[in-house]
Structures are given as structure tokens and as C-alpha cells.
Design a protein around this motif. Sequence first.
Motif, short mmCIF file in Angstrom:
data_model
loop_
_atom_site.label_atom_id
_atom_site.label_comp_id
_atom_site.label_asym_id
_atom_site.label_seq_id
_atom_site.Cartn_x
_atom_site.Cartn_y
_atom_site.Cartn_z
N ALA A 820 -88.70 -3.99 -17.82
CA ALA A 820 -89.18 -5.37 -17.85
C ALA A 820 -88.99 -5.92 -19.25
O ALA A 820 -88.88 -5.16 -20.22
N THR A 821 -88.94 -7.23 -19.34
CA THR A 821 -88.81 -7.86 -20.65
C THR A 821 -89.95 -7.41 -21.56
O THR A 821 -91.12 -7.42 -21.16
N GLY A 822 -89.60 -6.99 -22.76
CA GLY A 822 -90.59 -6.51 -23.71
C GLY A 822 -90.68 -5.00 -23.80
O GLY A 822 -91.30 -4.47 -24.74
N ASN A 823 -90.08 -4.29 -22.81
CA ASN A 823 -90.07 -2.83 -22.87
C ASN A 823 -89.21 -2.36 -24.04
O ASN A 823 -88.24 -3.01 -24.43
N ALA A 824 -89.55 -1.20 -24.59
CA ALA A 824 -88.76 -0.59 -25.65
C ALA A 824 -87.81 0.45 -25.04
O ALA A 824 -88.19 1.19 -24.12
N VAL A 825 -86.58 0.48 -25.52
CA VAL A 825 -85.58 1.44 -25.04
C VAL A 825 -84.86 2.06 -26.24
O VAL A 825 -84.82 1.49 -27.33
N ARG A 826 -84.30 3.22 -25.99
CA ARG A 826 -83.43 3.85 -26.97
C ARG A 826 -81.99 3.71 -26.48
O ARG A 826 -81.66 4.09 -25.36
N ILE A 827 -81.15 3.14 -27.32
CA ILE A 827 -79.73 2.99 -27.01
C ILE A 827 -78.99 4.13 -27.69
O ILE A 827 -79.07 4.31 -28.90
N SER A 828 -78.26 4.90 -26.90
CA SER A 828 -77.51 6.05 -27.44
C SER A 828 -76.04 5.90 -27.12
O SER A 828 -75.67 5.52 -26.01
N SER A 829 -75.20 6.17 -28.11
CA SER A 829 -73.76 6.24 -27.92
C SER A 829 -73.32 7.62 -28.37
O SER A 829 -74.12 8.40 -28.88
N PRO A 830 -72.05 7.97 -28.21
CA PRO A 830 -71.61 9.29 -28.70
C PRO A 830 -71.75 9.46 -30.20
O PRO A 830 -71.61 10.57 -30.71
N PHE A 831 -72.08 8.38 -30.93
CA PHE A 831 -72.06 8.46 -32.38
C PHE A 831 -73.41 8.24 -33.04
O PHE A 831 -73.63 8.65 -34.18
N SER A 832 -74.33 7.58 -32.36
CA SER A 832 -75.63 7.31 -32.97
C SER A 832 -76.59 6.81 -31.91
O SER A 832 -76.22 6.70 -30.72
N GLN A 833 -77.80 6.49 -32.34
CA GLN A 833 -78.79 5.90 -31.44
C GLN A 833 -79.74 5.02 -32.24
O GLN A 833 -79.91 5.19 -33.44
#
Length: 889
Positions: A820-833
Motif C-alpha cells: 500500500a502507499t506509504g509502505n517501506a520496501v527494499r529494492i535489490s539489484s545484482p549490484f546493490s540495494q
Amino acid sequence: MQPVTITINQRVVSGHAGMTILEIARESKIDIPTLCDDSSLEPVGACRLCLVENEQSGALLASCVTAVSPGMIINTNSPRVLEHRKTIVKLLLASHPDACLVCDKGNRCRLRQIASTMNIGFNELEKIPQFAAIQELNPFITRDMAKCVLCGKCVRACREIVVEGAIDYYQRGFSAHPATLNDTPLERSPCTFCGACLALCPTGALMEKEVPFQGTTGSSVRTACAYCGCGCPITLEIKGRRVVRALPTKGDFFSNGALCIRGGFGYDYIHSKERLVAPLIKEGDHFKKVSWEVALKAASAGLNRVKSQFGPDAMAVFGSSKCTNEENYLLQRFARTVLKTNNIDNGSSPYNLAIRSGLGDTTGYLSTTNLLEALEEAELILVIGTDLTVTAPRAAYAVKRAVRNKQAKLILIEPRQTKLASFAHWWLRPEPGSEALLLNGMASVIIEEKLFNAEYVSRLTEGFSALADALKSFSLEAAAKDTHLPADEILSAARAYAGASKSAIVLGPGITCAASGIESIKALSNLALLTDNIWCSSCGIYSIQKDNNGMGACEIGSLPDFLPGYQPVADLTARNKFERLWQSELPANPGLSMAEALSRGKEIPLKALYVVGENPVLSLPQPRQTREALSSLDFLVVQDLFLTETAAFADVVFPAASFAEKEGSFTNFEGRINWLKQAIPPYGESLPDWEIVLRLAKEMGDQLPYSTLEQVITEIEEFVPLYEGYDHQEERPSEKWSHWEERRNLAFQSLAGFPRFSIPDCFSPPHKKPEEYPFCLVLEETLPFFGNGTRSGKARRLKTIYPPLLLKIGTDDAAKLALATGNAVRISSPFSQLNATVDICATLPPGMIALPASFPDAMDLFSPDMGKEKNLPPASFCYAQLERVSLDE
């Protein structure tokens, strides 16, 4: 056009059929007052002040909307005309507040000027007060509708120039006034704060807010905007030592009466308290202000020490696509003759490389092939890889005007829903990275259905048979599968493009910065060549530059493999030419790009770096790696307006002058030369970049033979192809384009033989989405932010409306992840997060997420691997996964 002769005020004057009486009068220097007329707007005859008398019929005519006819006898100042004009002005004054002495419009008020010219002082008409609250709900524009004369300029400018339609007449009768839908605040409307309404308002009804000085200024300077690659002409109004207002240059065709929010309101960074006021030297972990003499000696000693100890190839210079042509010319000469290295680069070289390789190899052009004015005359426009309303607003205005006013068709190829989507007749949303396959699929349809221009292709191009043979193995169904598009959409777009007699292509950073950018540009070139849409007056390929001098910095030689004028470093003849000119032996081997120079593991690691006007910590992929590379340098000199993230690592920092504090030229994305004129003295002890380079060269014992900027300009005119005779002394009218035509002809002559088709290497997607990284992450440019924010982030008013730094995700994807809007997420790629806060966005397609380009350390998510042909790592998108986290993580 058929000539027409009429008589005005007993003078015989000539014009042509279709001209209005007002136009022919102005051409003949006969003044007719108006409030509602402007050369950039269609005439409507709203104010009626332009009344004139036809002496043959006795009729009073609104001269702005009445076409001339042969034999007319017109009187612009007859007693009847003057009586009617005075009555109109008095009626306007009767409902206008008596506030001239305190009105911020001052002597710029057109109503006041007309009343004064007509000797209207006392008004015997009874006052009709118009009570209207002064509306100050945004940081840019103040609206005082009590002063509105209902000329309609603001409404028409919004509709005709920028084609936004944010305002219209609201209510009727005495209550009528220009307003947004339901009279909502401007910031909650589609208004983009381009300032067109503000620039055209004849009274104090619309005024710029939060400026240091209101009223009439004593002086103004015509110069050029220093933000995006459009390079709009602007007029800076000056009071004392401050710029107090930026306006579109009056009467200039190319600004057409409008800027954008950055050009009109983002200039105040030049007066930011964060500007560097004196040279700095690092002592321990802190910087110390020093004199220029001390700073130049320290920089000279450090650079000479590295040169002596490690050799020239251990040094590099990073020029700037924000600096002038003349400054970049001096920088590349400094690198090659003082430091003795070809390790010279600039921030625009990555996306210019794709254009040079893709378009230059096929058509001979090294960038845009036509002028922006021609874009509005195209029957069909294909826009790909750019949110044009953000990256190049003036180009977006032209596209929208072509569609709305001249019934042009628009093909938009863009996965995201941009503002142009509502104008598009065909909106294709391919899988990111598959654009070349889509374009090749369109070419396959055009060839298979014989929609190409057979005569042109057979007589004036090369390689058609090879292209046709190659595309036989690439079916429409295969293109649809690889791009995730319905086959009928590709088929329809191909037929539309080929069916138009005059088609234009506009491409942006989403193509030029992609890993497959060169292949996509070659595929675009194939489409244009198939349909003979390269050379005609209303067609061509338009390559949008990110920065104001992105084209010029490359053309003038701030590249590791090219001397000025795109003459290869490896070309002995070109090298000998400049060795004779500069009286210095030049290094023969091409140098390193900035990404290469800062990457680790080289045979000769970088030891010293001179950065001018760039901020590689924020502009290069993998900021963490860039910081490590900068911190490992033996010596770093940075030259900028602010103590940037890059300058924080420097041993010496030079304070540079802003665009308003120096002179020189920029080359915009069309290839048009824009001249800077100094408006105010440099801030503090700052100096123009060109002067700092000359002082540093002298301190290093290798003085460059220039004492003035004029000498640099003269040398460029004489020795640099594309700039020969660019005539800085001549004040040319906007419609005179002889030099641009010479540039275009020279580019075409660089191609050996006829334009040639490019044969695709393969027909498979360049990227395969890893299963563990199901999302495609793109970085979005957003208004009013520009680039990495080094300048726009210091503009006081722009900062107040910066959008929040949130991760956008589509509705369907959010539902699958229970976000939902306002939630916190972790964005991960093969190189960083990194972590971000979610904003659910209904306009993003499934599988795509988006971060603002200004999001801190977002570039860490992108690949650090080198792209093709020394290009920077691909920075148009990367693959990522999302994981919900708690807000305190």
C-alpha cells in the motif's frame, strides 16, 4: 504570395495577401495600440483598442483580425477612432483599481502606457470596483484578478503555445475571469508553471512571486537558458548586481513566448548562499579559504607532481556539457598540450556516442538533422525513449502544437504514461530494451508491404537489398513476441509512419543511454531512409540532449578520441594540423572516458583528476565506486559553483562563475549556436571557467596564448569544422539560418557515398530478465528537478515543489505484493540495494517500477560494467526485486 498595396494615414504601403491591417501597419512602423494582441498568439480582437477607420466605407475595423484587401484606405488616428479608443480605455480604467503608484507592474503595465499616450488622466466615469482577493497559493505566480482586463492572453498562451489548457474563462459577465477548472489553485491543476501567461499579461493581474525586486528594472540582457538541451533564448532583467526576473526573449520565434518552470523560475541558484565565494584548499578534513594565488600554486604543484611522478596517462580532465564551447575548447587544449594526455571527457559523451555511431554511420549526420520549427510542419511524429515534457519542454510544445493545431499524427513509443500519451494516436509500450526489435519489426512491415519510397531507395541509398534479406528472417509475430506488444499495434504504427509524406522522429535518453542504443538509432535511421524522411523540410531525426551544451562540448573536442570538429585523434593529418596551430606535440593514442578512468584495475591507475562543472559522484553509475576512486586519487582539483559531492573529495576547489556572470556560446540539440551575455558581475571571488583554465595553465609554466575570450572564439571560427564563421559579432535575426545550413551540409559531406542502411546483427532481446529480479527499474526525470540537482537543487522556489522521493509501482504489482502507499520496501539489484517508500501509480505497466532520478544513491543499483565502444554503463533501466521491510529498517 500575392502582393497587396493599401494606404494607411495617407502613406502607400505594401504587404501580401493574408496579412492583417495591424501586421502591415507594424511592418511600416505605424503604431496601433493593443492589449490582446501578441505575435505568438492567434488574433482574436478581444480588446478592440486596435480599431481603425476604413475611409471608403466609414466602418470601424478591428485591425488585428481584418485582412488587407487591395486599394484599402485606412486611418488609424481619425477623430472617430481616437474617441472610441479613449472610451474603451476609460471603461477599462473604471473597473481597474487606482493602484498604479503601488502596483508592482510599474511602467511595464501596457494599460498604463496606453492611457498615458492618450493623455487620459482624470476619468469622469463612475468606478465599478472589482473585488478580488490576491491569490498567493504557489511560490511562482500571484493572481490579482481585480487588475484583469480580460484580454485572454493567458488563456490563449496556455492553449496555443504550451498546449496545456490549464486555464480558461470562468463564470460570466462581471464575474468572468481566467481560472483553472472550478477555480482550484494552480498547483492542483495541470499547470506546469511555464510562465507563458506571466510573460504575456499586459497588466498586474499576473505577477511573479517572491522576487527581490518588483516594478520596472533599469536594464536587461538577452542570453540563453543554461538548463536543458533546448537552449531557449531568455532575457534577464537586472537590478543592481542581481538577476530579478527571467523572461522569454520577446519576438524570438524559437522560445515562442514560453519557457519552462526551470528556465523561468529556476535561475535564482546563481544567488544561493551556498555558492562558493573564494578558492578552497583542504587541510585535514576541512576546507580553508585562500587567495587565488595560493590556490593556483597548490593546484599547479599537485598536477605537476603527479605528471612528473606517474606520467601524463595517470591524469585526466572531466569537462562539462554545462560549460561554454569556448571553455571546453580551452579544457581539451589544456589536457592535450599542458598535461599531455587525451584523457579528456565530458558528461554528455555517453549519449552522444550512441548518436554519432548510430546516425553518423548511416546518414553522415552526427546529431539532429533538422530545426525544431520544421517539426511542427510534419504530418506524423514518432517520439521514442523520452518524457519530452520533462527532458525538453520546448520540443514538447512543438509536438503538441503540431498535433492539436495542425492535425499531425503522433506515434509514442514509451512504456510509461507520459503527458504526450493523451496526444498520441498510437501508443506502444514495449518491454524496455526491446526498442530496436520493435523498430526492425516496423521496417520489416514497410518492406514486405512495399510501403517504402522505391525511387529514393534505389537511386540515393546503399544496402537496401542486404537489409531486406536480413529482415526476411524477422517476422511481425517474432517482433510482437519479443517486445510484448500485439502484432496489430506494430503493423498499424508501421503503416502510419510509411503512409505519411513527411514524418519526423524524436528520440531521447531512454534510447541514447540504453545498452542497445546504437542498434535502436540505426533502426530509426533505417525507417527514415526507407521513407525518404531525412532531408526534407518537414522531416528528420531529432536527438534530444540532456544538457544545454551537450552537443557543443563533444563537437568542440572534449572527448578522449576526437580533436575539435570530430577529427579523430588517431588521424595523423588532423593531429598535425593542431600541432602546428598549438605549437605542441600531441599524444597520438585515444584517451580514456571518464568511466574508464575512474574504474579500477587499469594498467596505469588514475592518480590526478581535474573536474570542471560536473558532479560524477551523482552522474555516474555506482556512486559508491566513484567515491572510492576519487578518495584514492593522489590529487583532485574541482571547479564548480557549489561545494558538490565531488568537490568534497578535492584537494583544491576553484569557485566558478554562473551562466549569468560570463560570456560564450552553447550549441543546442538542433545545432543552433546560442550566445551568453554577461548580466551581472561574478559572485564573490568566482571567475569564468575559461579564465581559471588560462590562469592554471600559466601557473603550470605552459601559458596558453590567449588574453581575452575573443581570441579563443576567433581561433575556433578559423580552425574547427562545424564552427567556421559562427560569427559571434553579428546580431542575427532568428529566421536567418545560413550558418546552420552550412553545418548540416558539412555533416552530410562527411559521409562517403550515399546514406546506407544498417544491417541488424541479431534479432534477439539484448537482455533477459533474471527470474530472481522480476521488475524493470527506470529512473524518471521529474519537473522541476534537473539532472543530479547540483543547480536546480539550489534554486529556492523550485525546491518548494519538489515531488517526494518515492518508489512508483503499478496497481496490479502492488496488489500481488500486498503493498500500500506509504509502505517501506527494499529494492535489490545484482549490484546493490536500498530502501524506499511506496507510491502506488495506476499508470505504470506491470513489471515496471520507477524511482526519481534524484533519489539518493539510486545509481548504485545499476551495472558498473563498461558498455560498448567505451560508452558509459547502460543507465536507462536495470532489473530489481522488491521486499517489504519495516519503516525503521
